[in-house]
Design a protein around this motif. Sequence first.
Motif, PDB file in Angstrom:
ATOM      1  N   GLY A 163       0.818  -1.296   0.169  1.00  0.00           N
ATOM      2  CA  GLY A 163      -0.254  -0.190   0.101  1.00  0.00           C
ATOM      3  C   GLY A 163       1.378   1.306  -0.132  1.00  0.00           C
ATOM      4  O   GLY A 163      -0.042   2.367  -0.580  1.00  0.00           O
ATOM      5  N   ARG A 167       0.556   3.776  -4.845  1.00  0.00           N
ATOM      6  CA  ARG A 167      -0.960   3.591  -4.690  1.00  0.00           C
ATOM      7  C   ARG A 167      -0.685   3.839  -6.722  1.00  0.00           C
ATOM      8  O   ARG A 167      -0.795   5.139  -6.724  1.00  0.00           O
ATOM      9  CB  ARG A 167      -1.848   4.393  -4.388  1.00  0.00           C
ATOM     10  CG  ARG A 167      -1.971   3.485  -2.601  1.00  0.00           C
ATOM     11  CD  ARG A 167      -3.359   4.960  -1.654  1.00  0.00           C
ATOM     12  NE  ARG A 167      -2.486   6.409  -1.950  1.00  0.00           N
ATOM     13  CZ  ARG A 167      -3.024   7.486  -2.408  1.00  0.00           C
ATOM     14  NH1 ARG A 167      -4.347   7.592  -2.829  1.00  0.00           N
ATOM     15  NH2 ARG A 167      -2.208   8.107  -2.015  1.00  0.00           N
ATOM     16  N   ARG A 221      -2.912   4.823  -9.905  1.00  0.00           N
ATOM     17  CA  ARG A 221      -4.454   4.728 -10.417  1.00  0.00           C
ATOM     18  C   ARG A 221      -4.358   4.781 -12.280  1.00  0.00           C
ATOM     19  O   ARG A 221      -3.557   5.033 -12.765  1.00  0.00           O
ATOM     20  CB  ARG A 221      -4.411   6.897 -10.624  1.00  0.00           C
ATOM     21  CG  ARG A 221      -4.650   7.143  -9.026  1.00  0.00           C
ATOM     22  CD  ARG A 221      -4.050   9.207  -9.579  1.00  0.00           C
ATOM     23  NE  ARG A 221      -5.020   9.072  -8.635  1.00  0.00           N
ATOM     24  CZ  ARG A 221      -3.317   9.957  -7.422  1.00  0.00           C
ATOM     25  NH1 ARG A 221      -2.250   9.377  -7.611  1.00  0.00           N
ATOM     26  NH2 ARG A 221      -4.323  10.264  -6.068  1.00  0.00           N
TER      27      ARG A 221
END
Length: 262
Positions: free
Chosen positions: A227, A230, A232
């Motif tokens: 994590g 991240r 997109r």
Amino acid sequence: MEAVGVVTAVGPGLTGRQVGDLVAYAGDPMGSYAEEQILPANKVVPVPPSIDPIVAASVILKGMTAQFLLRRCFKVEPGHTILVHAAAGGVGSLLSQWANALGATVIGTVSTKEKAVQAKDDGCHHVIIYKEEDFVARVNEITSGNGVDVVYDAVGKDTFQGSLACLKPRGYMVNFGQSSGTPDPLPLSALSAKSLFLTRPSLMQYTATQDELLATAGEVFANVESGVLRVRVNHTYPLSQAAQAHADLEGRKATGSVVLIP
């Protein structure tokens, strides 16, 4: 120059890869806009089963670029202050997230208010909208006149001289792209006033051996899994619409990563 796919055949005598493996590659050879591609086995890396292939395809090249920039070109550590140009761009977004996780203070430049929101979300502590502010003056203000340890600059011509001005003595100027054009020639003596370091790196030289390639990709995928990074993926197109995808990129209609699906 980057793709993810399932191995459908392996060459005679090859070990370490088998039919059915999910693998990724980035860099040479070109030719990923295809339904099938023949690749040297030492150019591919395994994709962990927990990572969506579309995410892997979108992050492999940009993620490995961020890895060598932050971990090897200049080793970012807690307490460093860094400047990232185009902080909302593909590599800039990953640099900002990763550097924040490493404990650095991150200053990012962007072109619009919308991109400033994204850069802040990606871990930039300070965001400069360069069309509205003089980024050199703002960096000077933010750092109380001390300057930054390193500048990561993929913009080139428009930002190069200003980037050098933002550096503290013995700072590192890392130019890894030139979206605004090639920087003007620089006399070597221009670096001497602050004993600056200047490098123009390329991913290919930082993943020259298979061990380097596997370690670089492995660190990227580990940070996606945890994590820290991240990704997109805001746009996917069928491979048959590759030309439209390029037109949308040129027209600045795309944000985040664009993935072609065969």
